[in-house]
Design a protein around this motif. Structure first.
Motif, short mmCIF file in Angstrom:
data_model
loop_
_atom_site.label_atom_id
_atom_site.label_comp_id
_atom_site.label_asym_id
_atom_site.label_seq_id
_atom_site.Cartn_x
_atom_site.Cartn_y
_atom_site.Cartn_z
N LYS A 341 0.58 -0.71 -0.08
CA LYS A 341 -0.05 -0.30 0.28
C LYS A 341 0.73 1.44 0.32
O LYS A 341 0.10 2.20 -0.48
CB LYS A 341 -1.20 -0.31 1.30
N GLU A 342 1.71 0.89 0.60
CA GLU A 342 3.36 2.15 0.72
C GLU A 342 3.21 2.23 -0.66
O GLU A 342 3.63 3.62 -0.78
CB GLU A 342 4.22 2.31 1.45
N LEU A 343 4.04 1.30 -1.05
CA LEU A 343 4.45 1.42 -2.58
C LEU A 343 3.41 2.23 -3.13
O LEU A 343 4.12 3.00 -4.19
CB LEU A 343 4.81 0.41 -2.61
N GLU A 344 2.16 1.57 -3.59
CA GLU A 344 1.16 2.28 -4.81
C GLU A 344 0.85 3.92 -4.05
O GLU A 344 0.71 4.66 -4.91
CB GLU A 344 -0.11 1.67 -4.18
N ALA A 345 1.11 4.14 -2.95
CA ALA A 345 0.73 5.69 -2.19
C ALA A 345 2.15 6.06 -3.19
O ALA A 345 2.05 7.43 -3.55
CB ALA A 345 0.35 5.98 -1.11
N LEU A 346 3.18 5.83 -2.54
CA LEU A 346 4.38 6.81 -3.31
C LEU A 346 4.45 7.10 -4.36
O LEU A 346 4.54 7.73 -5.44
CB LEU A 346 5.88 5.83 -2.77
N ILE A 347 4.02 5.57 -5.86
CA ILE A 347 4.19 5.20 -7.24
C ILE A 347 3.66 7.05 -7.32
O ILE A 347 3.86 7.35 -8.49
CB ILE A 347 3.90 4.04 -7.82
N SER A 348 1.51 6.49 -7.27
CA SER A 348 0.70 7.01 -7.44
C SER A 348 1.15 9.17 -7.36
O SER A 348 0.85 9.24 -8.14
CB SER A 348 -0.65 7.45 -6.64
N SER A 349 1.27 9.66 -6.19
CA SER A 349 1.98 10.50 -5.74
C SER A 349 3.11 11.08 -6.52
O SER A 349 2.68 11.94 -7.23
CB SER A 349 2.70 10.85 -4.56
N VAL A 350 4.27 10.52 -7.08
CA VAL A 350 5.16 11.06 -7.61
C VAL A 350 5.13 11.13 -9.10
O VAL A 350 5.06 11.57 -9.84
CB VAL A 350 6.43 9.47 -7.63
N GLN A 351 3.23 10.04 -9.91
CA GLN A 351 2.96 10.06 -11.03
C GLN A 351 2.55 11.55 -10.86
O GLN A 351 2.43 11.80 -12.41
CB GLN A 351 2.45 8.94 -11.47
N THR A 352 1.82 12.08 -10.37
CA THR A 352 0.81 13.04 -9.79
C THR A 352 1.88 14.11 -9.87
O THR A 352 1.42 15.42 -10.79
CB THR A 352 -0.11 13.33 -9.02
N LEU A 353 3.02 14.39 -9.43
CA LEU A 353 3.25 15.26 -9.48
C LEU A 353 4.34 15.62 -10.02
O LEU A 353 4.41 16.63 -10.79
CB LEU A 353 4.57 15.70 -7.97
N TYR A 354 4.95 14.14 -11.75
CA TYR A 354 5.50 14.89 -12.44
C TYR A 354 4.95 13.77 -13.67
O TYR A 354 5.40 13.02 -14.29
CB TYR A 354 7.16 14.15 -12.32
#
Length: 461
Positions: A341-354
């Motif tokens: 779940k942490e990986l999913e949140a991290l990756i999604s946040s990065v993709q939203t930002l960049y």
């Protein structure tokens, strides 16, 4: 041992752990003699040695101070130590108080008004945000944190003499958080984890329900919307928080600045709107963490202006969405995420930002048991990347499990652009291909690759 008033000497077995080191620093800064053992030197043990704490790295009872009065001495140990540890065995045979880390944290924090942040992920960030906000007020706070705050340069914030508040990360591992009796508490998430300890999710939920039953009379509980827990288990007044959906605390008018530098939003509270909040720290997941931190601060009586000031000044925690390098063409972020779940949140946040950048994730699985229990879920989360690299697993306290390795996750992935590499091979791949955003992900020692990765990215500019 019911209190720590007569303690003048404290010995730590596993002093280099993030929670243990905060306690070691606390006792040192309050005038005690402090020494301890850990398995390997780290930047954290080096920092403590510079602060005057004597640390050694061999399991040898000859290194234990023998001139300390047993009646004035406390030994603190981490449950990660094996039962056959020689120094631990020595203390068990002596007339010296021997307590787990969590018990000692409870003895310290329960004497004041505790603010405990619990959850299977996000608790380090939320607790550090709360400490940063409260530090903006005249009353201040003390804090025992699960990471190195960039604002404080430490995992410990010493309380002012008249401060009523102690902020503590409430760790569910080994049911440690059951030693805490907070005034205010927050739960970020309850996911299946630590199955080597709990066995199944039902027992994890039960532990969280016991935790909330220990909130002091008249206390308050903040729960992320969607977290399922039996609210009848606590007498605390309950509030909800979320990013944008309906809850007692949430954001309104959430916007990312055109340059991607910060998020701006209005904060909805039960008593009205706190307008024009600003977060300079990146990641949508951290905006949600900020809502939780603001909720606790609001319930602790912090003013709207101090909440806004604390959020704006927050500069993060090492290894939590930690931007280690940034140029016009390259970005490198290091993160402690070690649960699907942490990986999913991290990756999604990065993709939203960049949104227009290739995201390459380098993942180091943490623990044989966690890899075995969540291999399919890890694979699914890593499939969200544009490119995934898996390096060898970090075993931490565990013995190998036959047939379990990084390859266990790799084989379950569907992403075509994935690699199973050594650290050296990983650096070589980064040198020879085009990258946009690079992530190092994991709770082991993957952060030791950081300087080499930065060197590689700099050479490509």
């Amino acid at each position: 041992m019911k209190n720590l008033q007569n303690i003048k000497n404290v010995y730590f077995l596993g002093i280099g752990g993030i929670g243990m080191s905060a306690l070691a620093r606390y006792f040192k800064f309050t005038g005690c003699n402090v020494a301890g053992y850990d398995r390997t030197p780290t930047a954290l043990t080096e920092a403590m040695e510079k602060e005057g704490i004597d640390i050694h790295f061999e399991d040898d009872i000859r290194n234990i101070p023998k001139n300390w009065n047993p009646a004035e001495t406390l030994a603190v140990f981490t449950p990660a130590l094996p039962d056959e540890h020689q120094e631990l065995s020595w203390f068990r045979e002596k007339p010296i108080g021997l307590l787990k880390r969590a018990k000692v944290l409870g003895l310290i924090s329960n004497e004041k008004s505790g603010i405990a942040v619990a959850g299977t992920h996000g608790k380090t960030t939320v607790s550090t945000m709360v400490a940063t906000i409260l530090n903006e007020t005249a009353m201040g706070c003390g804090a025992f944190l699960g990471g190195i705050s960039k604002n404080f340069g430490s995992n410990l914030l010493l309380p002012k003499d008249d401060s009523p508040w102690i902020v503590a990360e409430a760790d569910e591992f080994d049911r440690s958080f059951l030693h805490l009796q907070p005034e205010l508490a927050l739960i970020t998430a309850i996911d299946a984890d630590h199955l080597d300890i709990y066995g199944d999710k039902e027992k994890i939920v039960d532990a969280f329900e016991k935790f909330i039953s220990q909130i002091k009379p008249g206390g308050k509980l903040v729960v992320k919307a969607g977290v399922e827990i039996n609210r009848q288990r606590t007498s605390a007044e309950i509030f909800s928080y979320t990013l944008k959906e309906k809850a007692d605390f949430s954001t309104l008018n959430l916007k990312l600045d055109a340059g991607g530098g910060c998020y701006r939003f209005d904060l909805k509270t039960p008593e009205g709107i706190i307008a024009n909040c600003k977060m300079n720290y990146p990641g949508l997941v951290n905006v949600e963490n900020a809502v939780g931190a603001a909720a606790l601060s609001f319930l602790a009586g912090v003013s709207a202006n101090n909440i806004k000031a604390g959020l704006e000044k927050y500069t993060g925690v090492k290894r939590r969405f930690d931007v280690r390098f940034k140029s016009d063409s390259q970005i490198y972020i290091d993160d402690y995420a070690h649960h699907p779940k942490e990986l999913e949140a991290l990756i999604s946040s990065v993709q939203t930002l960049y949104p227009n950048r290739k995201v390459t994730g380098i993942f180091q699985p943490h623990l044989f048991t966690r890899t075995r229990d969540f291999a399919a879920e890890f694979a699914s989360s890593l499939d969200l990347l544009d490119e995934a690299i898996l390096i060898p697993l970090y075993p931490a306290r565990e013995e190998p499990i036959k047939g379990i390795s990084s390859e266990t996750i790799f084989e379950k992935m569907k992403l075509e652009n994935r690699h199973l590499l050594s650290r050296e091979e990983t650096l070589e791949l980064l040198r020879n291909e085009k990258t946009g955003v690079v992530l190092t992900i994991g709770a082991g020692d993957i952060d030791r690759m950081a300087e080499n990765i930065i060197e590689v990215l700099k050479s490509k500019n």
